[in-house]
Enzyme design. Structure first.
Site, short mmCIF file in Angstrom:
data_model
loop_
_atom_site.label_atom_id
_atom_site.label_comp_id
_atom_site.label_asym_id
_atom_site.label_seq_id
_atom_site.Cartn_x
_atom_site.Cartn_y
_atom_site.Cartn_z
N GLY A 54 -45.81 -20.64 -27.28
CA GLY A 54 -47.12 -21.28 -27.20
C GLY A 54 -48.04 -21.21 -29.09
CG HIS A 55 -50.22 -18.25 -31.58
ND1 HIS A 55 -49.95 -17.00 -32.42
CD2 HIS A 55 -51.87 -18.09 -31.64
CE1 HIS A 55 -51.02 -17.16 -33.68
NE2 HIS A 55 -51.52 -17.32 -32.11
CG PHE A 56 -50.78 -22.72 -32.76
CD1 PHE A 56 -51.21 -22.78 -32.46
CD2 PHE A 56 -51.00 -21.87 -34.10
CE1 PHE A 56 -52.72 -22.04 -32.62
CE2 PHE A 56 -51.97 -21.01 -34.84
CZ PHE A 56 -52.63 -20.59 -33.44
CB VAL A 61 -48.38 -18.13 -37.12
CG1 VAL A 61 -48.80 -17.13 -37.81
CG2 VAL A 61 -48.72 -19.65 -37.20
#
Length: 161
Positions: A54-56, A61
């Site tokens: 989810g990041h990203f 990252v």
């Protein structure tokens, strides 16, 4: 410190000092440490890390909070090693402060995070550290961290005192 004095820890030895487990154990190896002074450890950042989902998704990252947590785990290791103490189930390490945190470079899958932590002081059970994490010699994050070790059954009681 000369090479013959350098001490290292593998993942199994690290797990004797840190209660964290996958996916929150963020120290893979200790390259060297010197009691009461400093430690150098690494975190191999892989594409399989949970947080990258989810990041990203379009540009993975490592979240800054995880970089700080990796430094905090490295600092906790240094403190326990310095005290010559392996924590038990009743020991808890609490964050007390993060000062001057600066993020200078993104950390991506395939990077190796090199964490260097130095004890600035230890007074009345409160530890303060200078912490830096880098990738390929470039600083990714730096901060001063403060923590304390307490008994989980009596939060007023310092561990190892």
């Amino acid at each position: 410190m000369n090479t013959s004095e350098k001490k290292s820890l593998d993942i199994n030895q690290i797990k004797e000092y840190l209660p964290h487990r996958y996916p929150l154990l963020l120290v893979d190896r200790v390259l060297e440490w010197e009691s009461g002074k400093s430690i150098v450890a690494i975190k191999n950042v892989t594409a399989n890390e949970e947080f990258f989902n989810g990041h990203f998704p379009h540009k993975p990252v490592m979240p800054g909070v995880f970089m700080i947590e990796a430094l905090a785990q490295t600092a906790a290791l240094l403190s326990f090693l310095t005290m010559n103490l392996k924590p038990d189930d009743s020991s808890v390490v609490y964050f007390l402060g993060i000062d001057g945190a600066r993020f200078k470079r993104p950390v991506e899958p395939g990077d190796q995070l090199r964490m260097e932590v130095e004890i600035l002081r230890n007074a009345r059970g409160i530890w303060k550290y200078k912490a830096t994490a880098s990738v390929d010699g470039q600083t990714a994050v730096e901060a001063e961290l403060m923590c304390t070790m307490r008994s989980a059954t009596d939060a007023s009681q310092p561990v190892g005192q």
